[in-house]
Design a protein around this motif. Structure first.
Motif, PDB file in Angstrom:
ATOM      1  N   PHE A 221      -2.571  -5.889  54.566  1.00  0.00           N
ATOM      2  CA  PHE A 221      -1.745  -6.763  54.390  1.00  0.00           C
ATOM      3  C   PHE A 221      -1.246  -7.134  52.610  1.00  0.00           C
ATOM      4  O   PHE A 221      -0.215  -7.360  52.614  1.00  0.00           O
ATOM      5  CB  PHE A 221      -2.671  -8.812  54.666  1.00  0.00           C
ATOM      6  CG  PHE A 221      -2.752  -9.073  55.695  1.00  0.00           C
ATOM      7  CD1 PHE A 221      -1.833  -9.038  56.784  1.00  0.00           C
ATOM      8  CD2 PHE A 221      -3.565  -8.904  56.717  1.00  0.00           C
ATOM      9  CE1 PHE A 221      -1.989  -9.341  58.264  1.00  0.00           C
ATOM     10  CE2 PHE A 221      -3.568  -9.181  57.757  1.00  0.00           C
ATOM     11  CZ  PHE A 221      -3.066  -9.442  58.218  1.00  0.00           C
ATOM     12  N   LEU A 222      -2.081  -6.652  51.878  1.00  0.00           N
ATOM     13  CA  LEU A 222      -1.631  -5.993  50.653  1.00  0.00           C
ATOM     14  C   LEU A 222      -0.427  -5.235  50.656  1.00  0.00           C
ATOM     15  O   LEU A 222       0.523  -5.448  49.973  1.00  0.00           O
ATOM     16  CB  LEU A 222      -3.374  -5.842  49.765  1.00  0.00           C
ATOM     17  CG  LEU A 222      -4.327  -7.166  49.305  1.00  0.00           C
ATOM     18  CD1 LEU A 222      -5.112  -6.132  48.764  1.00  0.00           C
ATOM     19  CD2 LEU A 222      -3.665  -8.067  48.524  1.00  0.00           C
ATOM     20  N   ILE A 223      -1.021  -4.359  51.521  1.00  0.00           N
ATOM     21  CA  ILE A 223       0.481  -3.584  51.614  1.00  0.00           C
ATOM     22  C   ILE A 223       1.518  -3.871  52.002  1.00  0.00           C
ATOM     23  O   ILE A 223       2.099  -3.751  51.708  1.00  0.00           O
ATOM     24  CB  ILE A 223       0.385  -2.034  52.436  1.00  0.00           C
ATOM     25  CG1 ILE A 223      -1.057  -1.212  52.279  1.00  0.00           C
ATOM     26  CG2 ILE A 223       1.032  -1.139  52.548  1.00  0.00           C
ATOM     27  CD1 ILE A 223      -1.588  -0.120  52.694  1.00  0.00           C
ATOM     28  N   GLU A 224       1.587  -4.644  53.176  1.00  0.00           N
ATOM     29  CA  GLU A 224       2.664  -5.227  53.121  1.00  0.00           C
ATOM     30  C   GLU A 224       3.255  -5.811  52.604  1.00  0.00           C
ATOM     31  O   GLU A 224       4.872  -6.233  51.891  1.00  0.00           O
ATOM     32  CB  GLU A 224       2.246  -6.284  54.487  1.00  0.00           C
ATOM     33  CG  GLU A 224       2.356  -5.422  55.918  1.00  0.00           C
ATOM     34  CD  GLU A 224       1.701  -5.797  57.366  1.00  0.00           C
ATOM     35  OE1 GLU A 224       0.765  -5.187  58.300  1.00  0.00           O
ATOM     36  OE2 GLU A 224       1.655  -7.438  57.501  1.00  0.00           O
ATOM     37  N   VAL A 225       2.207  -6.942  51.980  1.00  0.00           N
ATOM     38  CA  VAL A 225       3.088  -8.455  50.717  1.00  0.00           C
ATOM     39  C   VAL A 225       3.611  -7.514  49.444  1.00  0.00           C
ATOM     40  O   VAL A 225       4.314  -8.171  48.862  1.00  0.00           O
ATOM     41  CB  VAL A 225       1.820  -9.591  51.463  1.00  0.00           C
ATOM     42  CG1 VAL A 225       2.578 -10.133  50.339  1.00  0.00           C
ATOM     43  CG2 VAL A 225       1.435  -9.556  52.236  1.00  0.00           C
ATOM     44  N   VAL A 226       2.705  -6.627  49.466  1.00  0.00           N
ATOM     45  CA  VAL A 226       2.908  -6.381  47.462  1.00  0.00           C
ATOM     46  C   VAL A 226       2.782  -4.871  48.082  1.00  0.00           C
ATOM     47  O   VAL A 226       4.437  -4.605  46.742  1.00  0.00           O
ATOM     48  CB  VAL A 226       1.300  -5.982  46.845  1.00  0.00           C
ATOM     49  CG1 VAL A 226       1.670  -5.770  45.189  1.00  0.00           C
ATOM     50  CG2 VAL A 226       0.843  -8.042  46.844  1.00  0.00           C
ATOM     51  N   PHE A 227       2.902  -3.358  47.432  1.00  0.00           N
ATOM     52  CA  PHE A 227       2.974  -2.747  48.020  1.00  0.00           C
ATOM     53  C   PHE A 227       4.084  -1.987  48.364  1.00  0.00           C
ATOM     54  O   PHE A 227       4.932  -1.260  47.764  1.00  0.00           O
ATOM     55  CB  PHE A 227       2.397  -1.787  48.081  1.00  0.00           C
ATOM     56  CG  PHE A 227       0.435  -1.502  47.476  1.00  0.00           C
ATOM     57  CD1 PHE A 227       0.219  -1.220  46.504  1.00  0.00           C
ATOM     58  CD2 PHE A 227      -0.567  -2.214  48.134  1.00  0.00           C
ATOM     59  CE1 PHE A 227      -0.952  -1.209  45.652  1.00  0.00           C
ATOM     60  CE2 PHE A 227      -2.033  -2.503  47.299  1.00  0.00           C
ATOM     61  CZ  PHE A 227      -1.960  -1.730  46.345  1.00  0.00           C
ATOM     62  N   VAL A 228       5.114  -2.254  49.293  1.00  0.00           N
ATOM     63  CA  VAL A 228       6.048  -1.907  50.091  1.00  0.00           C
ATOM     64  C   VAL A 228       7.373  -2.515  49.704  1.00  0.00           C
ATOM     65  O   VAL A 228       8.202  -2.165  48.522  1.00  0.00           O
ATOM     66  CB  VAL A 228       5.956  -2.757  51.884  1.00  0.00           C
ATOM     67  CG1 VAL A 228       7.213  -2.557  52.337  1.00  0.00           C
ATOM     68  CG2 VAL A 228       4.553  -1.410  52.325  1.00  0.00           C
ATOM     69  N   PRO A 229       7.162  -4.016  49.071  1.00  0.00           N
ATOM     70  CA  PRO A 229       8.754  -4.600  48.097  1.00  0.00           C
ATOM     71  C   PRO A 229       8.106  -3.853  46.973  1.00  0.00           C
ATOM     72  O   PRO A 229       9.611  -3.564  46.672  1.00  0.00           O
ATOM     73  CB  PRO A 229       8.511  -5.852  48.198  1.00  0.00           C
ATOM     74  CG  PRO A 229       7.517  -6.436  49.466  1.00  0.00           C
ATOM     75  CD  PRO A 229       6.658  -4.907  49.717  1.00  0.00           C
ATOM     76  N   LEU A 230       7.186  -3.630  46.055  1.00  0.00           N
ATOM     77  CA  LEU A 230       7.635  -2.455  44.506  1.00  0.00           C
ATOM     78  C   LEU A 230       8.014  -0.985  45.112  1.00  0.00           C
ATOM     79  O   LEU A 230       8.561  -0.841  44.317  1.00  0.00           O
ATOM     80  CB  LEU A 230       5.846  -2.778  44.427  1.00  0.00           C
ATOM     81  CG  LEU A 230       5.663  -4.216  43.782  1.00  0.00           C
ATOM     82  CD1 LEU A 230       4.324  -4.070  43.088  1.00  0.00           C
ATOM     83  CD2 LEU A 230       6.140  -5.134  42.687  1.00  0.00           C
ATOM     84  N   ILE A 231       7.122  -0.716  46.365  1.00  0.00           N
ATOM     85  CA  ILE A 231       7.516   0.211  45.862  1.00  0.00           C
ATOM     86  C   ILE A 231       9.357   0.381  46.706  1.00  0.00           C
ATOM     87  O   ILE A 231       9.957   1.096  46.512  1.00  0.00           O
ATOM     88  CB  ILE A 231       7.420   1.650  48.049  1.00  0.00           C
ATOM     89  CG1 ILE A 231       5.633   1.338  46.543  1.00  0.00           C
ATOM     90  CG2 ILE A 231       7.722   2.265  47.945  1.00  0.00           C
ATOM     91  CD1 ILE A 231       4.633   1.910  48.219  1.00  0.00           C
ATOM     92  N   GLY A 232       9.991  -0.252  47.531  1.00  0.00           N
ATOM     93  CA  GLY A 232      11.351  -0.341  47.947  1.00  0.00           C
ATOM     94  C   GLY A 232      12.782  -0.890  46.997  1.00  0.00           C
ATOM     95  O   GLY A 232      13.300  -0.054  47.045  1.00  0.00           O
ATOM     96  N   GLN A 233      11.584  -1.899  45.935  1.00  0.00           N
ATOM     97  CA  GLN A 233      12.737  -2.191  44.313  1.00  0.00           C
ATOM     98  C   GLN A 233      12.332  -0.676  44.134  1.00  0.00           C
ATOM     99  O   GLN A 233      13.623  -0.660  42.750  1.00  0.00           O
ATOM    100  CB  GLN A 233      11.579  -3.375  43.315  1.00  0.00           C
ATOM    101  CG  GLN A 233      11.848  -4.873  44.745  1.00  0.00           C
ATOM    102  CD  GLN A 233      13.171  -5.048  45.154  1.00  0.00           C
ATOM    103  OE1 GLN A 233      14.810  -5.134  44.103  1.00  0.00           O
ATOM    104  NE2 GLN A 233      13.655  -5.810  45.780  1.00  0.00           N
ATOM    105  N   SER A 234      11.356  -0.086  43.575  1.00  0.00           N
ATOM    106  CA  SER A 234      11.764   0.912  42.355  1.00  0.00           C
ATOM    107  C   SER A 234      12.693   1.949  43.938  1.00  0.00           C
ATOM    108  O   SER A 234      13.611   2.819  42.356  1.00  0.00           O
ATOM    109  CB  SER A 234      10.504   1.970  43.059  1.00  0.00           C
ATOM    110  OG  SER A 234      10.474   2.866  42.055  1.00  0.00           O
ATOM    111  N   ILE A 235      12.786   2.093  44.573  1.00  0.00           N
ATOM    112  CA  ILE A 235      13.303   3.592  45.359  1.00  0.00           C
ATOM    113  C   ILE A 235      15.314   2.887  45.299  1.00  0.00           C
ATOM    114  O   ILE A 235      15.968   3.428  44.520  1.00  0.00           O
ATOM    115  CB  ILE A 235      13.115   3.640  46.925  1.00  0.00           C
ATOM    116  CG1 ILE A 235      12.002   4.195  47.458  1.00  0.00           C
ATOM    117  CG2 ILE A 235      14.655   4.208  47.924  1.00  0.00           C
ATOM    118  CD1 ILE A 235      11.648   3.944  48.452  1.00  0.00           C
ATOM    119  N   ILE A 236      15.527   1.544  45.348  1.00  0.00           N
ATOM    120  CA  ILE A 236      17.301   1.078  45.061  1.00  0.00           C
ATOM    121  C   ILE A 236      17.258   1.238  44.209  1.00  0.00           C
ATOM    122  O   ILE A 236      17.798   1.379  43.725  1.00  0.00           O
ATOM    123  CB  ILE A 236      16.887  -0.516  45.894  1.00  0.00           C
ATOM    124  CG1 ILE A 236      16.658  -0.575  47.065  1.00  0.00           C
ATOM    125  CG2 ILE A 236      18.206  -1.055  45.388  1.00  0.00           C
ATOM    126  CD1 ILE A 236      15.958  -2.161  47.219  1.00  0.00           C
TER     127      ILE A 236
END
Length: 198
Positions: free
Chosen positions: A61-76
């Motif tokens: 759940f932490l991966i879904e809520v925290v890490f995935v959005p952060l990684i996505g924003q970094s990639i963008i």
């Protein structure tokens, strides 16, 4: 009485001589103590495994809520052309993680069957089938992502190799669980036959 007779036959004790009574009682005591020890060990192991499963669910759940959005924003920020793919990719990750979480829930239920000494019953078979179905769903998502990424021309090597690797792992897991289902069916049939004898 049939179980006592079976224990006598296994231990080689005849019914007539009375001096064998103490020896038979000792065998029954050791058998009971062994089963109690196994039950206690099973309960302790089950509690530890459930603790690990809980940690995995919380971490997912932490991966879904925290890490995935952060990684996505970094990639963008590094690759602005990837912005249109952010939401579909986020939904895809949530679905994949959901498959993993569903498998963890099923494993939790199977552990309950082990503790209750019902793992070798027909009631456990649908739960193993559920793991197979969920795994096939995850494999379908992985293959679909690989195909869609190639169609859209968004094929970074790391992502492509990652999808191929995860697909192979998922396929291997499906085949292993299919084999385990067959073994569980045989064990259940043998368990039922032994229960009828005893």
């Amino acid at each position: 009485m049939r179980r006592v007779s079976l224990l006598r036959n296994i231990s080689g004790i005849e019914d007539e001589p009375e001096h064998h009574g103490k020896r038979f009682n000792g065998i029954v005591y050791r058998y009971t103590a062994l089963r109690y020890s196994e039950d206690k060990m099973t309960v302790v192991t089950a509690r530890f495994v459930r603790f690990l499963l809980t940690l995995l669910v919380v971490f997912s759940f932490l991966i879904e809520v925290v890490f995935v959005p952060l990684i996505g924003q970094s990639i963008i920020s590094d690759f602005p052309e990837a912005r249109p793919f952010f939401i579909p990719a986020f939904v895809w990750v949530v679905l994949i993680m959901g498959c993993g979480q569903a498998i963890l829930v099923v494993v939790w239920r199977l552990i309950s069957f082990v503790v209750e000494r019902r793992i070798f019953t027909a009631a456990a078979l649908p739960w193993v089938r559920a793991i197979i179905v969920i795994s096939v769903g995850a494999l379908t998502l992985l293959i679909s992502a690989f195909i869609v990424a190639n169609i859209l021309g968004f094929t970074p090597p790391a992502a492509m190799y990652g999808l191929i690797g995860l697909s192979l792992l998922c396929l291997t897991f499906v085949l292993i669980m299919r084999t385990m289902l067959g073994l569980l069916r045989r064990a259940t049939a043998l368990h039922d036959e032994l229960a009828e004898v005893i």
